[in-house]
Design a protein around this motif. Structure first.
Motif, mmCIF file in Angstrom:
data_model
loop_
_atom_site.group_PDB
_atom_site.id
_atom_site.type_symbol
_atom_site.label_atom_id
_atom_site.label_comp_id
_atom_site.label_asym_id
_atom_site.label_seq_id
_atom_site.Cartn_x
_atom_site.Cartn_y
_atom_site.Cartn_z
ATOM 1 N N ALA A 158 0.819 -1.213 0.000
ATOM 2 C CA ALA A 158 0.000 0.000 0.000
ATOM 3 C C ALA A 158 0.852 1.261 0.000
ATOM 4 C CB ALA A 158 -0.916 0.000 1.225
ATOM 5 N N ALA A 159 2.075 1.163 0.510
ATOM 6 C CA ALA A 159 2.943 2.340 0.592
ATOM 7 C C ALA A 159 3.816 2.511 -0.639
ATOM 8 C CB ALA A 159 3.840 2.235 1.835
ATOM 9 N N GLY A 160 3.505 1.779 -1.716
ATOM 10 C CA GLY A 160 4.292 1.859 -2.940
ATOM 11 C C GLY A 160 4.264 3.236 -3.560
ATOM 12 N N PRO A 161 5.009 3.452 -4.632
ATOM 13 C CA PRO A 161 5.074 4.779 -5.267
ATOM 14 C C PRO A 161 3.718 5.214 -5.784
ATOM 15 C CG PRO A 161 6.061 3.089 -6.670
ATOM 16 C CD PRO A 161 5.816 2.449 -5.342
ATOM 17 N N PRO A 162 3.239 6.399 -5.416
ATOM 18 C CA PRO A 162 1.912 6.864 -5.840
ATOM 19 C C PRO A 162 1.898 7.303 -7.292
ATOM 20 C CG PRO A 162 3.011 8.593 -4.613
ATOM 21 C CD PRO A 162 3.917 7.400 -4.577
ATOM 22 N N GLN A 173 -6.004 4.376 -11.418
ATOM 23 C CA GLN A 173 -6.299 3.767 -10.136
ATOM 24 C C GLN A 173 -5.092 2.965 -9.663
ATOM 25 O OE1 GLN A 173 -9.123 0.426 -10.091
ATOM 26 N NE2 GLN A 173 -9.139 0.462 -12.316
ATOM 27 N N ARG A 174 -5.004 2.755 -8.344
ATOM 28 C CA ARG A 174 -3.880 2.037 -7.756
ATOM 29 C C ARG A 174 -4.401 0.741 -7.147
ATOM 30 N NH1 ARG A 174 -0.841 5.583 -3.647
ATOM 31 N NH2 ARG A 174 0.363 3.652 -3.517
ATOM 32 N N THR A 175 -4.376 -0.310 -7.921
ATOM 33 C CA THR A 175 -4.896 -1.577 -7.427
ATOM 34 C C THR A 175 -4.018 -2.169 -6.340
ATOM 35 O OG1 THR A 175 -3.775 -2.699 -9.270
ATOM 36 C CG2 THR A 175 -6.103 -2.166 -9.565
ATOM 37 N N GLU A 176 -2.719 -1.822 -6.321
ATOM 38 C CA GLU A 176 -1.855 -2.336 -5.256
ATOM 39 C C GLU A 176 -2.257 -1.733 -3.911
ATOM 40 O OE1 GLU A 176 -0.025 1.515 -6.358
ATOM 41 O OE2 GLU A 176 -0.943 -0.153 -7.456
ATOM 42 N N LEU A 177 -2.719 -0.499 -3.896
ATOM 43 C CA LEU A 177 -3.208 0.131 -2.672
ATOM 44 C C LEU A 177 -4.499 -0.540 -2.220
ATOM 45 C CD1 LEU A 177 -2.846 2.349 -0.589
ATOM 46 C CD2 LEU A 177 -3.864 3.972 -2.193
ATOM 47 N N ARG A 178 -5.350 -0.857 -3.178
ATOM 48 C CA ARG A 178 -6.590 -1.577 -2.863
ATOM 49 C C ARG A 178 -6.289 -2.954 -2.292
ATOM 50 N NH1 ARG A 178 -9.168 -4.434 -7.740
ATOM 51 N NH2 ARG A 178 -7.375 -5.712 -7.159
ATOM 52 N N ASP A 179 -5.341 -3.683 -2.895
ATOM 53 C CA ASP A 179 -5.012 -5.025 -2.419
ATOM 54 C C ASP A 179 -4.481 -4.996 -0.991
ATOM 55 O OD1 ASP A 179 -5.758 -5.790 -4.918
ATOM 56 O OD2 ASP A 179 -3.779 -6.464 -5.583
ATOM 57 N N GLY A 180 -3.635 -4.021 -0.690
ATOM 58 C CA GLY A 180 -3.124 -3.904 0.667
ATOM 59 C C GLY A 180 -4.232 -3.615 1.658
ATOM 60 N N ALA A 237 -5.688 6.806 2.317
ATOM 61 C CA ALA A 237 -4.863 6.923 1.104
ATOM 62 C C ALA A 237 -5.582 6.323 -0.097
ATOM 63 C CB ALA A 237 -3.522 6.228 1.331
ATOM 64 N N TYR A 238 -6.278 5.203 0.118
ATOM 65 C CA TYR A 238 -7.011 4.565 -0.982
ATOM 66 C C TYR A 238 -8.163 5.449 -1.457
ATOM 67 C CZ TYR A 238 -10.047 1.223 -3.396
ATOM 68 O OH TYR A 238 -10.857 0.593 -4.309
ATOM 69 N N ARG A 250 -18.060 10.925 -11.981
ATOM 70 C CA ARG A 250 -18.928 10.556 -10.857
ATOM 71 C C ARG A 250 -18.164 9.665 -9.871
ATOM 72 N NH1 ARG A 250 -22.576 7.205 -11.922
ATOM 73 N NH2 ARG A 250 -22.039 6.681 -14.066
ATOM 74 N N GLU A 251 -18.464 9.841 -8.573
ATOM 75 C CA GLU A 251 -17.830 9.050 -7.529
ATOM 76 C C GLU A 251 -18.550 7.703 -7.418
ATOM 77 O OE1 GLU A 251 -15.268 8.335 -4.142
ATOM 78 O OE2 GLU A 251 -15.221 9.745 -5.809
ATOM 79 N N PRO A 252 -17.842 6.571 -7.549
ATOM 80 C CA PRO A 252 -18.505 5.268 -7.410
ATOM 81 C C PRO A 252 -18.951 5.039 -5.970
ATOM 82 C CG PRO A 252 -16.123 4.996 -7.631
ATOM 83 C CD PRO A 252 -16.411 6.444 -7.860
ATOM 84 N N LYS A 253 -19.995 4.260 -5.806
ATOM 85 C CA LYS A 253 -20.563 3.996 -4.483
ATOM 86 C C LYS A 253 -19.763 2.945 -3.730
ATOM 87 C CE LYS A 253 -24.848 2.325 -2.349
ATOM 88 N NZ LYS A 253 -26.232 1.848 -2.605
ATOM 89 N N ALA A 254 -19.358 1.867 -4.394
ATOM 90 C CA ALA A 254 -18.662 0.758 -3.741
ATOM 91 C C ALA A 254 -17.274 1.188 -3.277
ATOM 92 C CB ALA A 254 -18.549 -0.424 -4.690
ATOM 93 N N LEU A 255 -16.843 0.650 -2.141
ATOM 94 C CA LEU A 255 -15.497 0.950 -1.656
ATOM 95 C C LEU A 255 -14.444 0.286 -2.533
ATOM 96 C CD1 LEU A 255 -13.543 2.020 0.586
ATOM 97 C CD2 LEU A 255 -13.762 -0.268 1.606
#
Length: 349
Positions: A158-162, A173-180, A237-238, A250-255
């Protein structure tokens, strides 16, 4: 309803009414949608195996026994290429057989109340599924070293390069941040995987400086669980950097969003865990399922002498007795307990 007033409905008709009832319960919030669909699916399977045109009240315990045996031999549809049934060998696991039997019992309990049968035939059923010999290894709790390795890998990921495009990844999107975040939530809070994938952004709020997750659990029950600081930091951060906007901003509803920007499916969560596990040192790596991480949460909270009722509330159980199923033994736990035996205080210096 007196026995003489029993309504002689067919198996198919009674099951159709029952399915309509359980799905209505999910709409009113008295039954989780996933549980309602499970009951409905098993009831429809029962009708197919028992004979849709038969009168429900004519079924005996022996007839239900035969249905349970047919289900046990039924190929497992989850496999890509179901193996052919072998005489005397069950195709369904003991857990699936036990679940199907519970669903059939629930159906007949309702049938008695609805007046479709005079007596519940389950009282005369003799077929019992083989008891499981404990949980599979990947469904048991991780040791402290294994859990620390997994959580450390999740935080590092999650702390990888933004920002910026990564080979084979989306730039928005940063799927590695989501996975963490997924692994941290599963291991630190212990939600059911369905509760995790159903989470929306609006379910997370701050109260008194503490970040909370309002979890919508089984049976329409909700619970507000405070997030540990490191988990809350990754969540923030996510929300700030990791999720892509939908068309027109538009902002998606699901986290939790998939690579395509849709709500993450339950079946995708295991793949996320496996990707994070691949980053753990081999000596601390052990395969685990989402349910195994739920066991891990309960086991380590209880081992740290956390109040049992607090653990029950974190996991979303209605009864304290259920915690016994989520409490695994930890290496060295008995030795530590005996070293500080309350009846044998240490000798005076």
């Amino acid at each position: 309803m007196r026995p003489g007033e029993v309504e002689r409905v067919t198996v198919a008709e009674s099951v159709d009414r029952y399915v309509e009832m359980v799905r209505a319960k999910s709409v009113t919030g008295t039954l989780a949608p996933s549980s309602a669909e499970l009951y409905a699916r098993d009831a429809l399977t029962f009708a197919a195996l028992a004979g849709p045109g038969r009168v429900l009240d004519d079924l005996s315990g022996g007839d239900v026994d035969e249905v349970l045996l047919r289900f046990a031999r039924k190929p497992d549809g989850r496999r890509a290429r179901p193996e052919p049934a072998v005489a005397g060998v069950a195709s369904q696991s003991a857990a699936s057989q036990a679940r199907f039997r519970r669903s059939v019992s629930a159906f007949f309990r309702y049938a008695v109340v609805a007046g479709w049968v005079q007596l519940d035939p389950m009282a005369a059923v003799t077929v019992r599924p083989r008891r499981r010999g404990g949980l599979r290894a990947e469904r048991r709790a991780l040791t402290a070293e294994q859990a620390e390795g997994l959580l450390g890998a999740a935080r590092d990921l999650a702390a990888g390069p933004p920002g910026g495009a990564v080979a084979g990844r989306r730039a928005d999107q940063r799927t590695e941040l989501r996975d963490g975040l997924i692994v941290l939530l599963l291991a630190a809070v212990g939600p059911r995987v369905s509760e995790l994938t159903r989470a929306d952004v609006e379910h997370f709020f701050v109260n008194g400086g503490t970040r909370y997750w309002r979890i919508f659990g089984k049976g329409g029950r909700t619970r507000d669980v405070p997030l540990p600081g490191p988990v809350a930091d990754v969540l923030d951060a996510y929300l700030r950097d990791g999720r892509r906007l939908l068309d027109r901003g538009r902002e998606p509803k699901a986290l939790l969003l998939s690579w395509r920007g849709r709500r993450l499916a339950r079946g995708d969560v295991q793949g996320v865990i496996d990707r994070v596990l691949a980053r753990v040192e081999p000596e601390r790596r052990r395969g685990v399922t989402p349910h195994g991480l739920r066991h891990t949460t309960a086991t380590h909270l209880l081992a740290a002498a956390t109040d049992m009722d607090a653990v029950r509330r974190v996991l979303g159980h209605a009864d304290l007795s259920t915690l016994g199923r989520y409490r695994d033994e930890l290496p060295g736990e008995l030795e530590a307990a005996m070293r500080v035996h309350p009846l044998l205080p240490p000798p005076r210096a």
